[in-house]
Design an enzyme around this catalytic site. Structure first.
Site, PDB file in Angstrom:
ATOM      1  N   GLY A 106       0.592  -1.121  -0.199  1.00 26.71           N
ATOM      2  CA  GLY A 106      -0.132   0.137   0.294  1.00 26.71           C
ATOM      3  C   GLY A 106       0.731   1.219  -0.568  1.00 26.71           C
ATOM      4  O   GLY A 106       0.313   2.338  -0.355  1.00 26.71           O
ATOM      5  N   GLU A 136       3.963   4.048   5.916  1.00 28.88           N
ATOM      6  CA  GLU A 136       3.239   3.036   5.747  1.00 28.88           C
ATOM      7  C   GLU A 136       1.856   4.279   5.323  1.00 28.88           C
ATOM      8  O   GLU A 136       2.249   5.867   5.463  1.00 28.88           O
ATOM      9  CB  GLU A 136       2.061   2.828   7.124  1.00 28.88           C
ATOM     10  CG  GLU A 136       1.263   2.281   7.321  1.00 28.88           C
ATOM     11  CD  GLU A 136       0.936   0.650   6.421  1.00 28.88           C
ATOM     12  OE1 GLU A 136       1.594   0.592   5.536  1.00 28.88           O
ATOM     13  OE2 GLU A 136       0.421  -0.107   7.155  1.00 28.88           O
ATOM     14  N   ASP A 195      -4.633   2.351  11.170  1.00 29.52           N
ATOM     15  CA  ASP A 195      -6.381   2.710  10.827  1.00 29.52           C
ATOM     16  C   ASP A 195      -6.564   1.593  12.765  1.00 29.52           C
ATOM     17  O   ASP A 195      -6.918   3.033  13.452  1.00 29.52           O
ATOM     18  CB  ASP A 195      -7.084   1.517  10.184  1.00 29.52           C
ATOM     19  CG  ASP A 195      -8.642   1.308  10.574  1.00 29.52           C
ATOM     20  OD1 ASP A 195      -9.398   2.528  10.701  1.00 29.52           O
ATOM     21  OD2 ASP A 195      -9.378  -0.073   9.973  1.00 29.52           O
ATOM     22  N   VAL A 232     -11.325   4.022   1.764  1.00 28.69           N
ATOM     23  CA  VAL A 232     -11.217   4.759   0.740  1.00 28.69           C
ATOM     24  C   VAL A 232      -9.502   3.480   0.219  1.00 28.69           C
ATOM     25  O   VAL A 232      -9.493   2.760   0.373  1.00 28.69           O
ATOM     26  CB  VAL A 232      -9.692   6.002   1.317  1.00 28.69           C
ATOM     27  CG1 VAL A 232     -10.527   6.479   2.123  1.00 28.69           C
ATOM     28  CG2 VAL A 232      -9.113   5.514   2.015  1.00 28.69           C
ATOM     29  N   ASP A 273      -5.514  -0.134  -2.080  1.00 30.02           N
ATOM     30  CA  ASP A 273      -6.639  -0.837  -2.657  1.00 30.02           C
ATOM     31  C   ASP A 273      -7.556  -2.023  -2.075  1.00 30.02           C
ATOM     32  O   ASP A 273      -8.116  -1.353  -0.375  1.00 30.02           O
ATOM     33  CB  ASP A 273      -5.978  -2.336  -2.470  1.00 30.02           C
ATOM     34  CG  ASP A 273      -5.775  -3.216  -1.554  1.00 30.02           C
ATOM     35  OD1 ASP A 273      -5.138  -2.622  -0.813  1.00 30.02           O
ATOM     36  OD2 ASP A 273      -6.540  -4.203  -2.152  1.00 30.02           O
ATOM     37  N   ARG A 323      -5.434   0.830  -6.483  1.00 31.10           N
ATOM     38  CA  ARG A 323      -3.742   1.189  -6.553  1.00 31.10           C
ATOM     39  C   ARG A 323      -3.666   2.160  -7.318  1.00 31.10           C
ATOM     40  O   ARG A 323      -3.049   3.378  -6.786  1.00 31.10           O
ATOM     41  CB  ARG A 323      -3.025   0.211  -6.668  1.00 31.10           C
ATOM     42  CG  ARG A 323      -3.553  -0.707  -5.102  1.00 31.10           C
ATOM     43  CD  ARG A 323      -2.336  -1.026  -4.454  1.00 31.10           C
ATOM     44  NE  ARG A 323      -2.083  -2.642  -4.174  1.00 31.10           N
ATOM     45  CZ  ARG A 323      -2.009  -2.987  -3.091  1.00 31.10           C
ATOM     46  NH1 ARG A 323      -2.189  -1.513  -2.077  1.00 31.10           N
ATOM     47  NH2 ARG A 323      -2.766  -4.541  -2.276  1.00 31.10           N
TER      48      ARG A 323
HETATM   49  P1  IMP Z   1      -4.522  -1.286  11.163  1.00 33.14           P
HETATM   50  O1  IMP Z   1      -4.107  -2.379  11.797  1.00 33.14           O
HETATM   51  O2  IMP Z   1      -5.847  -2.095  11.392  1.00 33.14           O
HETATM   52  O3  IMP Z   1      -4.346   0.228  11.462  1.00 33.14           O
HETATM   53  O4  IMP Z   1      -4.424  -1.618   9.266  1.00 33.14           O
HETATM   54  C1  IMP Z   1      -3.932  -1.013   8.831  1.00 33.14           C
HETATM   55  C2  IMP Z   1      -3.923  -2.091   6.964  1.00 33.14           C
HETATM   56  O5  IMP Z   1      -4.877  -1.746   7.126  1.00 33.14           O
HETATM   57  C3  IMP Z   1      -3.061  -0.503   5.694  1.00 33.14           C
HETATM   58  O6  IMP Z   1      -1.761  -1.530   5.587  1.00 33.14           O
HETATM   59  C4  IMP Z   1      -4.060  -1.282   5.032  1.00 33.14           C
HETATM   60  O7  IMP Z   1      -3.457  -2.477   4.039  1.00 33.14           O
HETATM   61  C5  IMP Z   1      -5.697  -1.987   5.644  1.00 33.14           C
HETATM   62  N1  IMP Z   1      -6.336  -0.313   4.945  1.00 33.14           N
HETATM   63  C6  IMP Z   1      -6.323  -0.323   6.585  1.00 33.14           C
HETATM   64  N2  IMP Z   1      -7.788   1.028   6.355  1.00 33.14           N
HETATM   65  C7  IMP Z   1      -8.155   0.591   4.745  1.00 33.14           C
HETATM   66  C8  IMP Z   1      -8.646   1.284   3.784  1.00 33.14           C
HETATM   67  O8  IMP Z   1      -8.823   2.645   3.907  1.00 33.14           O
HETATM   68  N3  IMP Z   1      -8.618   1.567   2.306  1.00 33.14           N
HETATM   69  C9  IMP Z   1      -7.335   0.145   2.126  1.00 33.14           C
HETATM   70  N4  IMP Z   1      -6.921  -0.132   2.590  1.00 33.14           N
HETATM   71  C10 IMP Z   1      -7.016   0.061   5.003  1.00 33.14           C
HETATM   72 MG    MG Z   2      -0.941  -1.430   4.173  1.00 30.10          MG
END
Ligand code: IMP
Ligand code: MG
Length: 201
Positions: A44, A99, A103, A153, A159, A165
């Protein structure tokens, strides 16, 4: 047309480029006289990295990790698989993680634990996007591009099921597209057996 899946442009190409130039200037000033290693989280953050490093006026190197979180729920399970590790040692180095989005924070939390064990001199995080509404673990983010509302998003590296992407902006998908298959149902990869798992608490 595949682009018709986009309901709304949330961050335009021009706004992305402006903000990335500012982030590049801040990083250049903060790391003056040092030689940081930019660790990009595949896939990403690739596009972000490519633009960011060209806005940074420093002697620097890049290295890559690939991670995947998996689980049956609609949010990240907290288990993060390391699908590709760094190529070079980061011991004693100034490391900046690049990164696409934070999220829940679980992915970066696990990565920070993993990289800290290698004893870098300094370890910081740079994210293009921050969606604070869903955060489950708090961690310090030194550089943030934009804050997002609680909307899934795509574009500019991010993606949905591997696609979108290559859009030059950040956009929201039409609800019909998402309803057809929720984005955060991340099935266990059939090829995960034998891969290393970062299950540090
Ligand atoms: P976390 O571990 O929940 O913080 O998620 C982070 C990972 O989830 C990122 O590296 C993204 O690959 C994926 N991700 C989280 N939200 C989105 C989004 O809105 N669109 C696409 N990928 C996302
Ligand atoms: Mg990612």
């Amino acid at each position: 047309m595949w682009r018709e899946a986009i309901q709304q442009v949330l961050i335009s190409e021009a706004a992305l480029q402006r903000r990335i130039r500012d982030l590049g200037s801040a990083i250049t000033a903060d790391y003056r006289g040092r030689q940081p290693v930019f660790v990009v989280v595949l896939n990403g953050a690739l596009i972000f990295l490519a633009d960011l490093i060209r806005a940074v006026d420093l002697r620097l190197t890049i290295d890559c990790v690939a991670l995947s979180s998996y689980g049956a729920g609609s949010v990240s399970s907290g288990m993060v698989h390391l699908r590709k590790d760094l190529d070079e040692s980061i011991t004693g180095k100034d490391v900046l993680i690049i990164e696409d989005i934070i999220d829940t924070g679980l992915t970066l939390h696990r990565l920070v634990h993993h990289l800290s064990a290698r004893r870098p001199a300094d370890l910081r995080i740079c994210v293009l996007l921050d969606r604070p509404a869903r955060r489950r673990v708090d961690l310090p983010i030194t550089y943030t591009g934009f804050e997002l509302p609680d909307t899934f998003v795509v574009g500019y590296g991010l993606d949905y099921r591997g696609e979108y992407r290559n859009l030059p902006f950040i956009g929201a998908l039409r609800s019909e597209v998402l309803q057809a298959s929720p984005p955060r149902e991340t099935p266990a990869h059939p090829d995960l057996a034998g891969e290393r798992c970062l299950d540090i608490p």
